[in-house]
Scaffold this motif. Sequence first.
Motif, PDB file in Angstrom:
ATOM      1  N   VAL A 100       0.860  -1.187   0.000  1.00  0.00           N
ATOM      2  CA  VAL A 100       0.000   0.000   0.000  1.00  0.00           C
ATOM      3  C   VAL A 100       0.893   1.232   0.000  1.00  0.00           C
ATOM      4  O   VAL A 100       1.925   1.264   0.680  1.00  0.00           O
ATOM      5  N   GLY A 101       0.513   2.244  -0.753  1.00  0.00           N
ATOM      6  CA  GLY A 101       1.329   3.444  -0.772  1.00  0.00           C
ATOM      7  C   GLY A 101       0.608   4.643  -1.337  1.00  0.00           C
ATOM      8  O   GLY A 101      -0.600   4.616  -1.586  1.00  0.00           O
ATOM      9  N   PHE A 102       1.359   5.710  -1.528  1.00  0.00           N
ATOM     10  CA  PHE A 102       0.831   6.926  -2.136  1.00  0.00           C
ATOM     11  C   PHE A 102       1.992   7.631  -2.803  1.00  0.00           C
ATOM     12  O   PHE A 102       3.164   7.413  -2.457  1.00  0.00           O
ATOM     13  N   VAL A 103       1.668   8.454  -3.784  1.00  0.00           N
ATOM     14  CA  VAL A 103       2.677   9.232  -4.496  1.00  0.00           C
ATOM     15  C   VAL A 103       2.474  10.702  -4.140  1.00  0.00           C
ATOM     16  O   VAL A 103       1.395  11.261  -4.361  1.00  0.00           O
ATOM     17  N   CYS A 104       3.494  11.308  -3.587  1.00  0.00           N
ATOM     18  CA  CYS A 104       3.463  12.731  -3.246  1.00  0.00           C
ATOM     19  C   CYS A 104       4.027  13.496  -4.439  1.00  0.00           C
ATOM     20  O   CYS A 104       5.242  13.508  -4.665  1.00  0.00           O
TER      21      CYS A 104
END
Length: 518
Positions: free
Chosen positions: A466-470
């Motif tokens: 699981v992650g996110f891109v800033c």
Amino acid sequence: MARATQIIRNFYRDSVSLMQLSSTIAKLPGVEQASAVMASVNNISLLQEAGLLTGPVEASANDLLIALQGEADTLEAALAAAESSLKQPSPSPIGNNTSRGISPRSIEMGIASLVGANLVLISTPGEYAAAEAFKALRLGLNVMLFSDNVELKDEIALKRFAQERDLIVMGPDCGTAIINGIPLAFANVVRRGTIGVVGASGTGLQQVTCLIDRWGGGISQAIGTGGHDLHSEVGGISMLQGLKALAADPSTSVIVLISKPPSPEVAGKVLEAAGGVGKAVVVNFLGADPDRVRRDNIYPAVTLEDASAAAVALADGRAPEDRTASVISPSTTPFVSGRRYVRGLYSGGTFCYEASLLLKKELGQINSNTPVEPGDRLSDVWTSRAHTVIDLGDDLFTRGRPHPMIDHRLRNERLIKEAGDPEVAVILLDVVLGYGSHPDPAAELVPAIQKARDLAARAGGHLAIVGFVCGTAADPQNLSRQETALREAGVTLAESNAQAVRMAASMALEAGAVGGRL
């Protein structure tokens, strides 16, 4: 492994350029580790600690030092490639001296070359940075001090000196700012607008400015303060100066303040000043009690995401919405018994601390090198236990290595190691775009992600990542392209760190239910 070094006398490059060069050299055939630094006493000591230097080095802080470790027959060619890269022509000098081909060699020459300049960015070795900053302040310039390893007494003296002259010192160790639309150091390309931000955290500043951009808002100014500014010894001088400047700025209608927990007395001083600016102020002091922050014009935010959403709403003339109870989509992950732990591998220290805070509420003790409570401190940062989140940008991990926003090798190695633990259910990642960061982080991460998922599958289990891109659509790395590549590799992506953390917590609780315990 063999080692090799090369000294280039009287040759300077800033630390971001050298981190990028180190990352490039490390990818050459046969190179295990690479570091290009200015040969200051502190940098030489760090390379010795990292094992890249085994003997004395006859060099000064004016010299550039390249240190390599790897296969003996490849290092000479790697050193030659590094030197060739360094000696490529620099960008053309700016200002009045361009026609004469003279690059400014001092702050005074820089001012003469760019008449009207009022800000200097300093990225020299830390033991020399304070002296350069004092020179700039005496010349009437504001300072962005990217350098770290500046002594606390020098930081205090610089900031008091600046405050007396109605100037600001952003830093030391200020990694992010956006001034008049120009991204500085590790910053993103965001649209201009009416929201001003002051942050004691670099990646926190990046997350808030990127989310504001994603949700249709814009940034007037984004001012960094450095991580020590809200400590009691410093007194929040730069945050107070930034708040004062944004209060007087006619293009700023909403102000956002961001920090890890300030000292209580400094928090009180900042909140008192914020209460009198005559504008809406969103305050995200991570871990602070919202009721102690709230004032007539002050809106507390629990997460970086909350702060961004509140700022956009207020700039649009709307009341901020409560996002803390946002619904998490049910997981379709087929967890198996025994896999129940979350492992967070972060390149941003503030993201890591925010993750620790949010996960602790849901899962109990979270082991970390950025602990919420002293008892949560991880005794051995190289080995995870139970629920663990790690800031891989911590000094311990970057000795002799570039920052993980530039070089993903250390995180990739740790990712595969965590995937081999049969008790790990979820791995949590941040991916940070913008100037200074790796030009294509997804390309670096995807092979390791695929290997990690295959490793878990062969062991008879499923690993959720699981992650996110800033980042923003205008960043050099292209937000959409990065997100598409990660999703195709099987990563579940959220819009923000807070959303990703809540997804990971939900999955861990589900996995624990399968296994019968957490």
